[in-house]
Enzyme design. Structure first.
Site, PDB file in Angstrom:
ATOM      1  N   THR A  42       0.824  -1.215   0.000  1.00 21.43           N
ATOM      2  CA  THR A  42       0.000   0.000   0.000  1.00 21.43           C
ATOM      3  C   THR A  42       0.855   1.261   0.000  1.00 21.43           C
ATOM      4  OG1 THR A  42      -1.681  -1.196   1.231  1.00 21.43           O
ATOM      5  CG2 THR A  42      -1.844   1.206   1.230  1.00 21.43           C
ATOM      6  N   CYS A  43       1.825   1.325   0.888  1.00 24.44           N
ATOM      7  CA  CYS A  43       2.602   2.553   1.061  1.00 24.44           C
ATOM      8  C   CYS A  43       3.230   2.995  -0.254  1.00 24.44           C
ATOM      9  CB  CYS A  43       3.671   2.339   2.130  1.00 24.44           C
ATOM     10  SG  CYS A  43       4.800   3.716   2.281  1.00 24.44           S
ATOM     11  N   CYS A  48       1.330   6.136   1.001  1.00 17.39           N
ATOM     12  CA  CYS A  48       2.191   7.256   1.406  1.00 17.39           C
ATOM     13  C   CYS A  48       2.957   7.905   0.251  1.00 17.39           C
ATOM     14  CB  CYS A  48       3.233   6.806   2.427  1.00 17.39           C
ATOM     15  SG  CYS A  48       2.853   5.337   3.365  1.00 17.39           S
ATOM     16  N   LYS A  51       0.838   9.506  -2.644  1.00 25.03           N
ATOM     17  CA  LYS A  51       0.117  10.598  -1.961  1.00 25.03           C
ATOM     18  C   LYS A  51       1.040  11.798  -1.731  1.00 25.03           C
ATOM     19  CE  LYS A  51       0.472  10.902   2.229  1.00 25.03           C
ATOM     20  NZ  LYS A  51      -0.189  10.369   3.391  1.00 25.03           N
ATOM     21  N   TYR A 179      -7.386  11.385   8.040  1.00 23.99           N
ATOM     22  CA  TYR A 179      -6.228  11.967   7.364  1.00 23.99           C
ATOM     23  C   TYR A 179      -6.248  11.748   5.856  1.00 23.99           C
ATOM     24  CZ  TYR A 179      -3.334   7.659   6.849  1.00 23.99           C
ATOM     25  OH  TYR A 179      -2.820   6.444   6.473  1.00 23.99           O
ATOM     26  N   GLU A 183      -6.128  14.821   3.269  1.00 22.82           N
ATOM     27  CA  GLU A 183      -4.968  14.946   2.380  1.00 22.82           C
ATOM     28  C   GLU A 183      -5.430  15.052   0.930  1.00 22.82           C
ATOM     29  OE1 GLU A 183      -1.607  12.692   5.107  1.00 22.82           O
ATOM     30  OE2 GLU A 183      -2.628  11.547   3.570  1.00 22.82           O
ATOM     31  N   ASP A 305      -0.718  -3.493   9.216  1.00 22.23           N
ATOM     32  CA  ASP A 305      -2.125  -3.059   9.220  1.00 22.23           C
ATOM     33  C   ASP A 305      -3.106  -4.201   9.481  1.00 22.23           C
ATOM     34  OD1 ASP A 305      -1.081  -0.615   8.572  1.00 22.23           O
ATOM     35  OD2 ASP A 305      -2.309  -0.309   6.778  1.00 22.23           O
ATOM     36  N   HIS A 438      16.842  30.953  15.088  1.00 20.25           N
ATOM     37  CA  HIS A 438      16.088  32.078  14.568  1.00 20.25           C
ATOM     38  C   HIS A 438      16.518  32.400  13.142  1.00 20.25           C
ATOM     39  CE1 HIS A 438      13.730  35.720  14.913  1.00 20.25           C
ATOM     40  NE2 HIS A 438      14.749  36.397  14.442  1.00 20.25           N
ATOM     41  N   GLU A 443      11.199  27.599  16.492  1.00 19.35           N
ATOM     42  CA  GLU A 443      11.800  28.207  17.679  1.00 19.35           C
ATOM     43  C   GLU A 443      10.735  28.502  18.750  1.00 19.35           C
ATOM     44  OE1 GLU A 443      13.393  32.320  17.355  1.00 19.35           O
ATOM     45  OE2 GLU A 443      12.503  32.343  15.356  1.00 19.35           O
TER      46      GLU A 443
HETATM   47  C1  LIG Z   1      -3.834   6.778   0.794  1.00 21.73           C
HETATM   48  C2  LIG Z   1      -2.947   6.282   1.915  1.00 21.73           C
HETATM   49  C3  LIG Z   1      -1.985   7.119   2.420  1.00 21.73           C
HETATM   50  C4  LIG Z   1      -1.152   6.685   3.445  1.00 21.73           C
HETATM   51  N1  LIG Z   1      -0.223   7.551   3.925  1.00 21.73           N
HETATM   52  C5  LIG Z   1       0.611   7.155   4.911  1.00 21.73           C
HETATM   53  C6  LIG Z   1       1.614   8.024   5.399  1.00 21.73           C
HETATM   54  O1  LIG Z   1       1.740   9.175   4.954  1.00 21.73           O
HETATM   55  N2  LIG Z   1       2.444   7.573   6.365  1.00 21.73           N
HETATM   56  C7  LIG Z   1       2.343   6.312   6.870  1.00 21.73           C
HETATM   57  O2  LIG Z   1       3.140   5.935   7.739  1.00 21.73           O
HETATM   58  N3  LIG Z   1       1.371   5.465   6.436  1.00 21.73           N
HETATM   59  C8  LIG Z   1       0.519   5.855   5.469  1.00 21.73           C
HETATM   60  N4  LIG Z   1      -0.444   4.991   5.001  1.00 21.73           N
HETATM   61  C9  LIG Z   1      -0.582   3.671   5.652  1.00 21.73           C
HETATM   62  C10 LIG Z   1       0.465   2.683   5.120  1.00 21.73           C
HETATM   63  O3  LIG Z   1       0.353   2.590   3.734  1.00 21.73           O
HETATM   64  C11 LIG Z   1       0.260   1.322   5.779  1.00 21.73           C
HETATM   65  O4  LIG Z   1       0.283   1.469   7.178  1.00 21.73           O
HETATM   66  C12 LIG Z   1       1.345   0.336   5.372  1.00 21.73           C
HETATM   67  O5  LIG Z   1       1.402   0.162   3.990  1.00 21.73           O
HETATM   68  C13 LIG Z   1       1.090  -1.020   6.065  1.00 21.73           C
HETATM   69  O6  LIG Z   1       2.029  -1.976   5.648  1.00 21.73           O
HETATM   70  P1  LIG Z   1       1.668  -3.516   5.697  1.00 21.73           P
HETATM   71  O7  LIG Z   1       2.936  -4.238   5.350  1.00 21.73           O
HETATM   72  O8  LIG Z   1       0.992  -3.856   6.944  1.00 21.73           O
HETATM   73  O9  LIG Z   1       0.580  -3.752   4.556  1.00 21.73           O
HETATM   74  P2  LIG Z   1       0.519  -3.300   3.003  1.00 21.73           P
HETATM   75  O10 LIG Z   1       1.561  -2.301   2.675  1.00 21.73           O
HETATM   76  O11 LIG Z   1      -0.885  -2.975   2.766  1.00 21.73           O
HETATM   77  O12 LIG Z   1       0.926  -4.641   2.265  1.00 21.73           O
HETATM   78  C14 LIG Z   1       0.089  -5.769   2.238  1.00 21.73           C
HETATM   79  C15 LIG Z   1       0.342  -6.508   0.939  1.00 21.73           C
HETATM   80  O13 LIG Z   1      -0.220  -7.810   1.026  1.00 21.73           O
HETATM   81  C16 LIG Z   1      -0.752  -8.169  -0.236  1.00 21.73           C
HETATM   82  N5  LIG Z   1      -1.709  -9.243   0.026  1.00 21.73           N
HETATM   83  C17 LIG Z   1      -2.865  -9.169   0.722  1.00 21.73           C
HETATM   84  N6  LIG Z   1      -3.423 -10.416   0.839  1.00 21.73           N
HETATM   85  C18 LIG Z   1      -2.593 -11.272   0.194  1.00 21.73           C
HETATM   86  C19 LIG Z   1      -2.596 -12.688  -0.015  1.00 21.73           C
HETATM   87  N7  LIG Z   1      -3.560 -13.457   0.492  1.00 21.73           N
HETATM   88  N8  LIG Z   1      -1.580 -13.233  -0.727  1.00 21.73           N
HETATM   89  C20 LIG Z   1      -0.584 -12.469  -1.239  1.00 21.73           C
HETATM   90  N9  LIG Z   1      -0.521 -11.126  -1.057  1.00 21.73           N
HETATM   91  C21 LIG Z   1      -1.496 -10.547  -0.340  1.00 21.73           C
HETATM   92  C22 LIG Z   1      -1.365  -6.872  -0.744  1.00 21.73           C
HETATM   93  O14 LIG Z   1      -1.500  -6.888  -2.150  1.00 21.73           O
HETATM   94  C23 LIG Z   1      -0.322  -5.850  -0.260  1.00 21.73           C
HETATM   95  O15 LIG Z   1       0.641  -5.611  -1.251  1.00 21.73           O
HETATM   96  C24 LIG Z   1      -1.288   5.375   3.964  1.00 21.73           C
HETATM   97  C25 LIG Z   1      -2.263   4.523   3.449  1.00 21.73           C
HETATM   98  C26 LIG Z   1      -3.083   4.965   2.437  1.00 21.73           C
HETATM   99  C27 LIG Z   1      -4.138   4.037   1.887  1.00 21.73           C
END
Ligand SMILES: Cc1cc2nc3c(=O)[nH]c(=O)nc-3n(C[C@H](O)[C@H](O)[C@H](O)COP(=O)(O)OP(=O)(O)OC[C@H]3O[C@@H](n4cnc5c(N)ncnc54)[C@H](O)[C@@H]3O)c2cc1C
Length: 462
Positions: A42-43, A48, A51, A179, A183, A305, A438, A443
């Site tokens: 996702t990130c 992130c 975005k 958020y 954003e 997540d 400054h 500050e």
């Molecule tokens: C629009 C948006 C903006 C964000 N902005 C920020 C930010 O500014 N700062 C920040 O810290 N966080 C941000 N986040 C949150 C951040 O993206 C997540 O917290 C982070 O990606 C979580 O990582 P993860 O490894 O838990 O899961 P993810 O990064 O979601 O990875 C999970 C992966 O598992 C894969 N998957 C799922 N099920 C299966 C399966 N059964 N078999 C194989 N693959 C599978 C998915 O395709 C995905 O690629 C944002 C999220 C969004 C949606």
């Protein structure tokens, strides 16, 4: 023949899964990682990173406007959405390739397939293969919620689709007050869209400090974003290119696009959790884990997540790293979830760490608030109607800084450094003993002499 094909099978190639796979492999484990969509998760792919690129791009509009006060005339500046999308896609593809290469360099094997748990040691892949693993790590992340099914929901997009729109909407309705909603409100407004935010609660940014909520709302409204609270979208009708959002307060709004950003749910469905007996946390719907990220099944762990603890990339990465060190590195580590700094990249930005005023007053007997709002130096010449908010929440008995909340340019950058001090249990006296730098906005954090309020809990006062 070995009992297991791999020592570790990671489900999900996102922030947490990738870190865990790399570190476990570096500790000598035989690692396989499954990703059903794109490496990076996702990130990198739809969170992130794209975005932040959009935020940077949309902020240029404001910089061009502000430049006039400094003598600049920038004639004929125009914006082209397809160029933004194409360049963003190029950068995301580069990052995806880098993630893939780093995992492979570490010695882990990537399988581009969906993985489902068959039993505590068996994974079934969508390509028909079966893998036996000593340990399983669930790192499947989360996905956008659309809430209750309403008529016309098929016309509504989430943040996933917002990254791939063919054209910039002239008018967009965004439901949500968190958020991601704000954003995107800032992004679309910056690029020139007419933005309306609809939120069911009485004010946006639930969970943030009350002063931050009020301040940000007024700043967003000053930038032309319409915010309607106490209402929800109950129906969406499409008429050709136009969509009409019908609201619970009886109003209706025409726009080119409707986006919902009303929360995210952990990806636990159809993962085969029941085949292994992996329990769900009844309080948040994520996978239940202990402080080591271990699930109810001793050889199955979950991070990021999907556990719905603190849904941020650095947290998922830390949890993945700690898991790999604990299980494969002979170095047990628990992640400390206290005082995680957060940012909201709305415009102006929010940076926040530690307790809000309300939480501090509920937990501490004496709380002192140091607060200032001021016009940033840039606005004195640009003429922009904007103010910065800085707030420290302090334990009145020990002088420890419990929380810091900033709204203004570079708030996220500032709060990352302040978070070190808060994590180190710095006192207000430590802040005061630090020399000001400054002229900066930050500050103010070391020059707020007298509290603007002091609260003594009634029970404590008796
Ligand atoms: C629009 C948006 C903006 C964000 N902005 C920020 C930010 O500014 N700062 C920040 O810290 N966080 C941000 N986040 C949150 C951040 O993206 C997540 O917290 C982070 O990606 C979580 O990582 P993860 O490894 O838990 O899961 P993810 O990064 O979601 O990875 C999970 C992966 O598992 C894969 N998957 C799922 N099920 C299966 C399966 N059964 N078999 C194989 N693959 C599978 C998915 O395709 C995905 O690629 C944002 C999220 C969004 C949606």
């Amino acid at each position: 023949m070995a009992e297991f094909d791999v020592d570790l099978f990671v489900i999900g190639g996102g922030s947490g899964g990738v870190r865990a796979a790399r570190i476990a492999a570096s500790h000598g484990a035989r690692v396989m990682i499954a990703e059903e969509y794109r490496m990076g998760g996702t990130c990198v792919i739809r969170g992130c990173v794209p975005k932040k690129l959009f935020v940077i791009g949309s902020h240029v509009h404001q910089e061009i406007e502000d430049a006039a006060g400094f003598g600049w005339t920038i004639p004929g500046a125009t914006f082209d959405w397809p160029t933004l999308i194409a360049n963003k896609d190029k950068e995301i593809a580069r990052l995806e390739a880098a993630y893939t290469a780093n995992v492979e360099k570490a010695g882990a094997q990537i399988v581009k397939a969906r993985a489902v748990i068959g039993d505590p040691h068996t994974l079934r892949l969508s390509d028909g293969k079966t893998v036996k693993a000593r340990y399983i790590l669930i790192a499947t992340g989360g996905a956008p919620n659309h809430g209750m099914t309403i008529a016309g929901i098929e016309h509504v997009i989430s943040s996933n689709e917002a990254f791939h729109l063919k054209a910039l909407p002239k008018r967009i309705v965004i439901q949500g007050g968190g958020y991601i909603a704000l954003e995107f409100a800032g992004i679309f407004a910056g690029f020139g869209s007419d933005v309306t935010v609809i939120y069911r609660g009485d004010n946006i940014l639930r969970g943030f400090d009350e002063d931050v909520r009020t301040h940000v709302r007024s700043e967003l409204e000053k930038r032309g974003i319409t915010i309607i609270t106490g209402a929800t979208v109950t129906r969406v009708d499409s008429h050709g290119k136009d969509v009409t959002s019908h609201l619970s307060n009886g109003a209706s709004l025409a726009s080119d696009q409707v986006m919902f950003a009303i929360g995210r749910h952990p990806n636990v469905a159809n993962l085969g959790l029941e085949n292994a007996g992996v329990a769900i946390n009844p309080h948040n719907g994520g996978i239940a884990v202990d402080a080591w990220s271990k699930t109810s099944v001793p050889n199955i762990y979950a991070i990021g997540d999907v556990t719905h603890r603190s849904n941020l990339t650095p947290v998922a990465i830390r949890e993945g790293h700690a898991f790999a060190d604990t299980v494969f590195g002979n170095h047990p580590v628990q992640v400390d979830h206290a005082n995680i700094p957060t940012a909201v990249f709305c415009q102006p930005e929010i940076g926040s760490v530690g307790l809000t005023e309300a939480r501090a007053r509920a937990a501490f007997n004496v709380v002192e608030i140091f607060k200032t709002t001021f016009r940033p130096i840039k606005a004195t010449m640009s003429g922009r109607d904007t103010r910065v908010l800085m707030k420290l929440v302090v334990d009145g008995l020990t002088d420890r800084v419990l929380g810091c909340h900033i709204v203004g340019d570079d708030a996220a950058e500032i709060i990352q450094a302040v978070a070190i001090a808060v994590k180190m249990k710095a006192t207000k006296a430590d802040f005061d003993a630090t020399m000001a730098l400054h002229p900066t906005a930050a500050e103010e954090l070391v020059t707020m002499r007298s509290p603007s309020a002091r609260y003594v809990r009634e029970a404590a006062a008796e």
